[in-house]
Design a protein around this motif. Structure first.
Motif, short mmCIF file in Angstrom:
data_model
loop_
_atom_site.label_atom_id
_atom_site.label_comp_id
_atom_site.label_asym_id
_atom_site.label_seq_id
_atom_site.Cartn_x
_atom_site.Cartn_y
_atom_site.Cartn_z
N ILE A 100 0.83 -1.20 0.00
CA ILE A 100 0.00 0.00 0.00
C ILE A 100 0.86 1.25 0.00
N THR A 101 1.98 1.21 0.71
CA THR A 101 2.88 2.36 0.79
C THR A 101 4.33 1.90 0.66
N ILE A 102 5.18 2.85 0.28
CA ILE A 102 6.63 2.66 0.26
C ILE A 102 7.23 3.71 1.19
N PRO A 103 8.11 3.34 2.10
CA PRO A 103 8.62 4.32 3.06
C PRO A 103 9.53 5.35 2.40
N GLU A 104 9.55 6.54 2.97
CA GLU A 104 10.44 7.59 2.47
C GLU A 104 11.91 7.19 2.59
N GLU A 105 12.22 6.29 3.51
CA GLU A 105 13.60 5.85 3.72
C GLU A 105 14.17 5.10 2.52
N ILE A 106 13.36 4.82 1.51
CA ILE A 106 13.87 4.12 0.34
C ILE A 106 15.01 4.88 -0.33
N CYS A 107 15.08 6.18 -0.09
CA CYS A 107 16.17 6.97 -0.67
C CYS A 107 17.53 6.55 -0.12
N GLN A 108 17.55 5.77 0.97
CA GLN A 108 18.81 5.28 1.50
C GLN A 108 19.42 4.20 0.62
N LEU A 109 18.64 3.65 -0.31
CA LEU A 109 19.16 2.67 -1.27
C LEU A 109 19.83 3.44 -2.40
N THR A 110 21.00 3.97 -2.11
CA THR A 110 21.66 4.90 -3.03
C THR A 110 22.16 4.24 -4.31
N ASN A 111 22.31 2.92 -4.32
CA ASN A 111 22.79 2.22 -5.51
C ASN A 111 21.66 1.61 -6.33
N LEU A 112 20.42 1.78 -5.88
CA LEU A 112 19.29 1.16 -6.58
C LEU A 112 19.12 1.78 -7.97
N GLN A 113 19.05 0.92 -8.99
CA GLN A 113 18.90 1.36 -10.37
C GLN A 113 17.56 0.95 -10.97
N THR A 114 17.00 -0.16 -10.50
CA THR A 114 15.74 -0.66 -11.04
C THR A 114 14.78 -0.97 -9.90
N LEU A 115 13.58 -0.39 -9.99
CA LEU A 115 12.55 -0.61 -8.97
C LEU A 115 11.25 -0.95 -9.68
N ILE A 116 10.77 -2.18 -9.48
CA ILE A 116 9.56 -2.66 -10.15
C ILE A 116 8.50 -2.93 -9.09
N LEU A 117 7.40 -2.19 -9.17
CA LEU A 117 6.33 -2.27 -8.18
C LEU A 117 4.97 -2.47 -8.85
N ASP A 118 4.93 -3.10 -10.00
CA ASP A 118 3.69 -3.31 -10.73
C ASP A 118 2.70 -4.16 -9.91
N ASP A 119 1.43 -3.94 -10.20
CA ASP A 119 0.37 -4.80 -9.67
C ASP A 119 0.40 -4.89 -8.15
N ASN A 120 0.41 -3.72 -7.50
CA ASN A 120 0.24 -3.64 -6.06
C ASN A 120 -0.99 -2.79 -5.77
N GLN A 121 -1.06 -2.18 -4.60
CA GLN A 121 -2.18 -1.33 -4.23
C GLN A 121 -1.70 0.05 -3.80
N LEU A 122 -0.64 0.52 -4.44
CA LEU A 122 -0.03 1.79 -4.06
C LEU A 122 -0.93 2.96 -4.44
N ARG A 123 -1.07 3.91 -3.52
CA ARG A 123 -1.80 5.15 -3.79
C ARG A 123 -0.85 6.33 -3.89
N TRP A 124 0.30 6.23 -3.23
CA TRP A 124 1.29 7.29 -3.22
C TRP A 124 2.66 6.70 -3.49
N LEU A 125 3.53 7.51 -4.04
CA LEU A 125 4.95 7.17 -4.14
C LEU A 125 5.72 8.12 -3.24
N PRO A 126 6.78 7.65 -2.61
CA PRO A 126 7.52 8.52 -1.69
C PRO A 126 8.18 9.68 -2.42
N ILE A 127 8.10 10.85 -1.83
CA ILE A 127 8.71 12.03 -2.42
C ILE A 127 10.22 11.86 -2.55
#
Length: 350
Positions: A100-127
């Motif tokens: 449903i949500t992704i935490p704002e702390e995801i920005c700590q994944l500084t080396n992340l290049q690919t993020l796939i979140l298809d087919d979930n129930q997300l209403r917001w993406l972290p700023i």
């Protein structure tokens, strides 16, 4: 096989001797296999597709060296903050879950290049996604998004962004509209915001709703709740002193961190820890948006001048409702002249 001995500071992806992929797809796991992973060599690629995992553990650091993590096709309901502390993670696939949500702390994944979140129930993406400068691919198809960040990574032009079939997403950032047009991804107009006889309602929270009236249509734009003050294009109200200070502090903080991080990473972290908690979190997660005038790009925290416009894509696809944020009225006026755009009138209701 003996466990690998990793030298301090070693990049495991530069040495093939450290490569270790674990394929545990279709095993009907009901929980994350922490015990099994602790018995393995340090895992670099972990495949746990199409299991029945419902919860990720807090001690997910047992896969500290993982670079590619595939968790698609499970029943995971929460994205734990602890997973944002995997420093080598470059590819994360969590499609086909119940997030449903992704935490704002995801920005700590500084080396992340690919993020796939298809087919979930997300209403917001972290700023904070806009601070992930290494993120090159984001896919959020088939969710329930109401709002999209103003930019992803450095900008939309350097990233691949897929967000089809979000039926509740009725307006897109102006920068994303430019990316869509330049990239010839024209079907987005059909899937998002045909304005013919449109009537719909979505909510931005308990206290802030921005209503835009277009002919017979009435729309409530979803605006991040972090904005404490939203001004119309014609408004001349200035930003508060706190807002101006936050903007300046962020610019200084970002420049220093970017320039000195390779040499004084520990010192920078110590200085950040000395700051009040709410300020350090604000600096870490970044601003709510940036000024849409490219030569300004001023960070925006709680104040913004908002412009809403309708852009024609082509004769067949229709029009896109686009939103743009500015640091001041002067930047908004400049934007109107450059793009020959007259913003729509809107009213703010509380």
């Amino acid at each position: 096989m003996d466990k690998l001995k990793l030298r301090s500071g070693t990049n495991i992806y530069n040495d093939s001797d450290y490569y270790n992929a674990v394929h545990w797809n279709y095993r009907e796991f009901t929980e994350f296999p922490v015990k099994l992973l602790r018995e393995c060599n340090p895992v670099t690629d972990l495949y746990l597709k199409e299991n029945r995992i419902e919860k990720l553990p807090r001690d997910i650091a047992c896969v500290f060296f993982v670079g590619k993590l595939y968790l698609d096709g499970n029943n995971i309901r929460a994205f734990p903050v602890e997973m944002c502390r995997l420093p080598y993670l470059t590819h994360l696939d969590m499609s086909g879950n119940l997030l449903i949500t992704i935490p704002e702390e995801i920005c700590q994944l500084t080396n992340l290049q690919t993020l796939i979140l298809d087919d979930n129930q997300l209403r917001w993406l972290p700023i904070s996604l806009q601070n992930m400068t290494n993120l090159k691919e984001l896919s959020v198809n088939d969710n329930s998004l109401y709002w999209f960040p103003q930019k992803i990574g450095s900008n939309y032009y350097s990233s691949s962004v897929r967000f089809w079939r979000n039926r509740t997403l009725h307006h897109v950032p102006f920068a994303l509209w430019l990316h869509v047009l330049n990239d010839s991804q024209l079907p987005v107009a059909e899937k998002l915001c045909r304005l013919d006889d449109l009537e719909w309602s979505s909510y931005a929270g308990e206290s802030l709703k921005n209503t835009v009236r277009i002919g017979r249509s009435q729309m409530e734009l979803v605006i991040p709740q972090q904005f404490h003050q939203i001004e119309q294009c014609a408004s001349g109200s200035p930003a508060s002193l706190l807002e101006l200070c936050l903007r300046r502090c962020y610019i200084i903080y970002y420049r220093v961190l970017k320039a000195d991080a390779p040499r004084h990473e520990d010192e920078n972290n110590n200085e950040i820890d000395k700051m009040p908690n709410w300020i350090s979190r604000t600096m870490q997660f970044g601003p709510t948006a940036f000024c849409d005038v490219s030569h300004c790009n001023c960070p925006l925290f709680g104040y913004a001048v908002l412009a809403v416009c309708v852009r024609d894509v082509d004769n067949e696809s229709g029009r896109i409702l686009a939103t743009a944020f500015f640091c001041s009225k002067s930047c908004c006026e400049f934007w109107k002249r450059v793009y020959n755009t007259e913003p729509l009138e809107w009213t703010l209701t509380r």
